[in-house]
Design a protein around this motif. Structure first.
Motif, PDB file in Angstrom:
ATOM      1  N   LEU A   1      -6.092  56.127 -51.026  1.00  0.00           N
ATOM      2  CA  LEU A   1      -6.364  54.792 -51.564  1.00  0.00           C
ATOM      3  C   LEU A   1      -6.885  54.879 -52.997  1.00  0.00           C
ATOM      4  N   LEU A   2      -7.789  55.805 -53.251  1.00  0.00           N
ATOM      5  CA  LEU A   2      -8.320  55.968 -54.600  1.00  0.00           C
ATOM      6  C   LEU A   2      -7.231  56.437 -55.558  1.00  0.00           C
ATOM      7  N   LEU A   3      -6.394  57.351 -55.106  1.00  0.00           N
ATOM      8  CA  LEU A   3      -5.310  57.846 -55.949  1.00  0.00           C
ATOM      9  C   LEU A   3      -4.350  56.721 -56.330  1.00  0.00           C
ATOM     10  N   ALA A   4      -3.992  55.881 -55.349  1.00  0.00           N
ATOM     11  CA  ALA A   4      -3.093  54.765 -55.632  1.00  0.00           C
ATOM     12  C   ALA A   4      -3.719  53.797 -56.630  1.00  0.00           C
ATOM     13  N   ALA A   5      -5.008  53.536 -56.493  1.00  0.00           N
ATOM     14  CA  ALA A   5      -5.672  52.611 -57.412  1.00  0.00           C
ATOM     15  C   ALA A   5      -5.764  53.203 -58.818  1.00  0.00           C
ATOM     16  N   VAL A   6      -6.025  54.507 -58.919  1.00  0.00           N
ATOM     17  CA  VAL A   6      -6.093  55.156 -60.231  1.00  0.00           C
ATOM     18  C   VAL A   6      -4.736  55.107 -60.915  1.00  0.00           C
TER      19      VAL A   6
ATOM     20  N   VAL B   1     -12.240  52.253 -55.606  1.00  0.00           N
ATOM     21  CA  VAL B   1     -13.563  52.700 -55.167  1.00  0.00           C
ATOM     22  C   VAL B   1     -14.034  51.859 -53.985  1.00  0.00           C
ATOM     23  N   VAL B   2     -13.891  50.543 -54.100  1.00  0.00           N
ATOM     24  CA  VAL B   2     -14.329  49.657 -53.013  1.00  0.00           C
ATOM     25  C   VAL B   2     -13.491  49.897 -51.760  1.00  0.00           C
ATOM     26  N   ALA B   3     -12.174  50.051 -51.917  1.00  0.00           N
ATOM     27  CA  ALA B   3     -11.310  50.306 -50.755  1.00  0.00           C
ATOM     28  C   ALA B   3     -11.668  51.629 -50.093  1.00  0.00           C
ATOM     29  N   ALA B   4     -11.968  52.648 -50.902  1.00  0.00           N
ATOM     30  CA  ALA B   4     -12.340  53.949 -50.340  1.00  0.00           C
ATOM     31  C   ALA B   4     -13.683  53.876 -49.619  1.00  0.00           C
ATOM     32  N   ILE B   5     -14.615  53.043 -50.103  1.00  0.00           N
ATOM     33  CA  ILE B   5     -15.883  52.867 -49.391  1.00  0.00           C
ATOM     34  C   ILE B   5     -15.632  52.228 -48.030  1.00  0.00           C
ATOM     35  N   GLY B   6     -14.731  51.228 -47.988  1.00  0.00           N
ATOM     36  CA  GLY B   6     -14.380  50.631 -46.696  1.00  0.00           C
ATOM     37  C   GLY B   6     -13.766  51.643 -45.753  1.00  0.00           C
ATOM     38  N   ALA B   7     -12.901  52.511 -46.273  1.00  0.00           N
ATOM     39  CA  ALA B   7     -12.297  53.558 -45.438  1.00  0.00           C
ATOM     40  C   ALA B   7     -13.343  54.572 -44.997  1.00  0.00           C
ATOM     41  N   MET B   8     -14.318  54.858 -45.865  1.00  0.00           N
ATOM     42  CA  MET B   8     -15.374  55.804 -45.499  1.00  0.00           C
ATOM     43  C   MET B   8     -16.183  55.288 -44.313  1.00  0.00           C
ATOM     44  N   PHE B   9     -16.598  54.017 -44.377  1.00  0.00           N
ATOM     45  CA  PHE B   9     -17.350  53.453 -43.263  1.00  0.00           C
ATOM     46  C   PHE B   9     -16.507  53.425 -41.995  1.00  0.00           C
ATOM     47  N   ALA B  10     -15.228  53.101 -42.133  1.00  0.00           N
ATOM     48  CA  ALA B  10     -14.349  53.101 -40.960  1.00  0.00           C
ATOM     49  C   ALA B  10     -14.243  54.498 -40.373  1.00  0.00           C
ATOM     50  N   GLY B  11     -14.231  55.522 -41.236  1.00  0.00           N
ATOM     51  CA  GLY B  11     -14.187  56.890 -40.746  1.00  0.00           C
ATOM     52  C   GLY B  11     -15.448  57.278 -40.006  1.00  0.00           C
ATOM     53  N   ILE B  12     -16.609  56.782 -40.476  1.00  0.00           N
ATOM     54  CA  ILE B  12     -17.858  57.056 -39.762  1.00  0.00           C
ATOM     55  C   ILE B  12     -17.830  56.414 -38.378  1.00  0.00           C
ATOM     56  N   ASN B  13     -17.214  55.238 -38.263  1.00  0.00           N
ATOM     57  CA  ASN B  13     -17.139  54.530 -36.976  1.00  0.00           C
ATOM     58  C   ASN B  13     -15.947  54.963 -36.131  1.00  0.00           C
TER      59      ASN B  13
ATOM     60  N   GLY C   1     -15.043  55.557 -60.707  1.00  0.00           N
ATOM     61  CA  GLY C   1     -15.054  54.179 -61.196  1.00  0.00           C
ATOM     62  C   GLY C   1     -15.479  54.057 -62.637  1.00  0.00           C
ATOM     63  N   GLY C   2     -15.804  55.176 -63.307  1.00  0.00           N
ATOM     64  CA  GLY C   2     -16.120  55.140 -64.721  1.00  0.00           C
ATOM     65  C   GLY C   2     -17.566  55.368 -65.065  1.00  0.00           C
TER      66      GLY C   2
END
Length: 625
Positions: free
Chosen positions: A38-43, A52-64, A462-463
């Motif tokens: 997701l981060l690669l596609a956005a970059v 960055v925001v999409a990857a954070i959502g995926a990170m939380f989903a991975g924890i759950n 994200g800069g």
């Protein structure tokens, strides 16, 4: 001269203990395919902050993304993701328009609500956590996208990992087991686990390990019940495979009842007694016929009940068609009662205080330019959320693990940031960390270290400049805040959550016992009541164990609760024996009734409300009034 071993405090023992068990290779694969791509596609699209925001959502989903059925994963991943998106939108709007004091008050109120939601269980706790983290990130992370787009990106990231969870094969399929529908492999493993737990309890009958095996059977039944539940388009199972699994789960309930009675009796059973449940477990797992099932000797009520249950299971496996759902029934009223009741208030007050104080301190440091040019003040309150989360262990243990994990993760990232090319190296780092999350969930410190590296990589992608050492300072400050605020006296009585758990368990035991003493012939209702009684007791025991491992300031509020829970368990065991004897002879055993009276008196001695109802009119056996 003998040496006395030093006793390790419970909170420290918890911090040093890690979970064990196999790691799902499919979960590792999903983690690697989550935030990194997701981060690669956005970059590549020129929108790195959105990635960055999409990857954070995926990170939380991975924890759950925990083991279980695909259907259950929809609620386990999707519900917290929606809560996180709502928090992100709310935090963005508040951060853009509200002054510091009003923003702090709003975040404190959100903390109160999120703490109440956390009392609903693991999914509620995850939803409350993501709600608060989303609010803190939305208010404290300056991004060019509007709030609605941030929320949409967050949901999209979680939805991407959920799609991977639903579409990709699991470890069983990757190992070559392709004979069944992929969407039911989690349910199949959970139901097979129930039969294996029944066999384990039969093996332990008459030994010191029977109590632990009975608790393991309860956990297996809980897991299977949750695996078969989840969102659905139809009110009843829609396919033959799903109906077969529901029928096989239902057939395990009388077997569990008979095994519990045999363990309660305290007499060993022949070794071959556990062979039949293991054959049933293999039949569920492999989709094969059960074959002939060895019958136990019908020399006692428990053994006769086991034989009858095996006959019922054999017929059910042949027919294998059940349209009844076996999920846990929770009405809207009961959900509201939990959120607004003692448990919700206690969790909510503690979360609100810790989150609100950390947000206030972060705002003060931010407006006094302690952060310098960095405007990311969200780290402090977001860290406090994870520290005060009620189901991750004792508070002191969480603080110690969080501090150690953050320091390790920040130092590792500082080293990586010095040598990795940008942005390719950061994308690779996010991908590797996503794959490591399923491994890191074994210990809170390890999970913290991996998540710290991942988030710092996302922030830099994200800069923003590298800020490892600032994050260490903020984390240690958050640990100090939560450790102090979390142990402060709060309005109301401490320990209300434990008392509420015991009251729920006592109420479930009362309903179960009333059904048995009423001599009802509805066995399916009896099995459902028995399930709820043991499940609420298991939840109470887990909450008591967690509270007892806190520092003495908090642990003392759980004094005596474990004795009450153990007495309630013995009462439910005795009720189960009473039910099986009633099935066998048509009458209630006076010995069982005297035992129930003794347990009622023991509960009264502990100051707990007795769950033993008055006997129905016309029946006055000795010992029960």
């Amino acid at each position: 001269m003998t040496r006395t071993a030093l006793a390790v405090p419970p909170w420290l023992a918890h911090a040093l203990r890690s979970q064990r068990g196999p790691v799902s290779r499919s979960a590792v694969l999903r983690g690697a395919l989550g935030g990194g791509p997701l981060l690669l596609a956005a970059v590549l699209a020129g929108r790195p902050t959105l990635g960055v925001v999409a990857a954070i959502g995926a990170m939380f989903a991975g924890i759950n993304d925990r083991p279980g059925s695909r259907r259950a994963s929809v609620a386990r991943i999707g519900t917290p993701a929606l809560a996180g998106a709502a928090g992100l939108l709310t935090g963005t709007l508040a951060g853009d328009h509200a002054p510091a004091v009003l923003l702090t008050l709003l975040l404190t109120v959100l903390g109160l609500a999120a703490g109440g939601i956390s009392a609903l269980g693991p999914v509620g706790s995850s939803a409350g956590t993501q709600l608060l983290v989303g609010a803190a990130v939305g208010a404290g992370m300056p991004l060019p996208e509007p709030g609605w787009l941030r929320a949409a990106a967050f949901v999209a990231g979680a939805a991407w990992l959920l799609l991977l969870r639903l579409a990709l094969p699991t470890s069983h399929t990757l190992a070559g087991d392709r004979r069944f529908e992929l969407r039911f492999d989690g349910e199949r493993a959970a139901v097979a686990g129930v039969y294996e737990a029944v066999a384990g309890l039969l093996d332990a009958a008459g030994s010191d390990g029977a109590t632990a095996r009975r608790a393991a059977l309860t956990a297996s039944l809980d897991q299977a019940q949750d695996a078969l539940a989840g969102p659905r388009l139809r009110r009843r199972p829609s396919s033959a495979a799903e109906r077969r699994l529901h029928a096989q789960y239902a057939a395990a309930l009388p077997l569990a009842e008979a095994a519990t009675v045999l363990a309660w009796a305290g007499d060993p059973v022949p070794d071959r007694t556990s062979e039949a449940p293991r054959r049933l477990a293999a039949a569920v797992r492999n989709g094969a016929p059960t074959g002939p099932l060895p019958a136990p000797a019908r020399s006692a009520p428990g053994l006769r009940a086991l034989d009858d249950a095996l006959l019922y299971a054999a017929e059910t496996f042949d027919r294998a068609d059940s349209r009844r759902l076996h999920g846990r029934r929770r009405t809207r009223t009961s959900v509201l009662r939990t959120v607004l009741g003692a448990r919700g208030r206690e969790y909510g007050m503690r979360v609100a205080l810790c989150f609100g104080v950390s947000a206030a301190v972060a705002q003060a440091l931010h407006h006094t330019r302690w952060y310098g040019q960095h405007e990311h003040w969200y780290w402090l309150p977001a860290t406090a959320v994870f520290l005060v989360k009620p189901d991750l262990g004792p508070l002191a243990s969480r603080v110690l693990s969080r501090a150690a994990g953050t320091v390790l993760g920040a130092l590792l990232f500082a080293g990586f940031a010095a040598v990795l090319p940008r942005p390719v190296g950061l994308v690779l780092l996010v991908t590797v960390c996503g794959a490591l999350i399923p491994l890191a969930t074994r210990h809170f410190a390890a999970q913290t270290a991996v998540v710290t590296v991942l988030v710092l990589a996302l922030v830099m992608a994200g800069g923003e400049p590298q800020a490892s050492f600032a994050r260490i300072g903020e984390t240690l400050l958050a640990c100090a805040i939560v450790l102090v605020v979390g142990h402060l006296p709060t309005p109301g009585r401490r320990g209300e959550a434990i008392r509420a758990r015991l009251a729920e368990a006592s109420g479930a035991a009362r309903e179960y016992l009333a059904h048995v003493l009423g001599e009802s012939e509805d066995r399916e209702a009896r099995w459902a009541l028995r399930r709820e009684a043991y499940r609420t007791l298991a939840e109470a025991r887990a909450a008591i164990a967690l509270a007892s491992a806190e520092l003495p300031t908090l642990a003392r509020h759980a004094d005596g609760a474990d004795e009450i829970a153990m007495t309630l368990e013995r009462l439910v065991d005795t009720t189960t024996a009473c039910a099986v004897h009633l099935d066998d002879t048509g009458t209630l055993d006076p010995h069982h009734l005297r035992r129930l009276t003794s347990l009622r008196n023991e509960l009264a001695h502990h100051g707990a409300p007795p769950p033993v109802p008055t006997r129905p009119s016309g029946h006055h056996p000795a010992g029960v009034g």
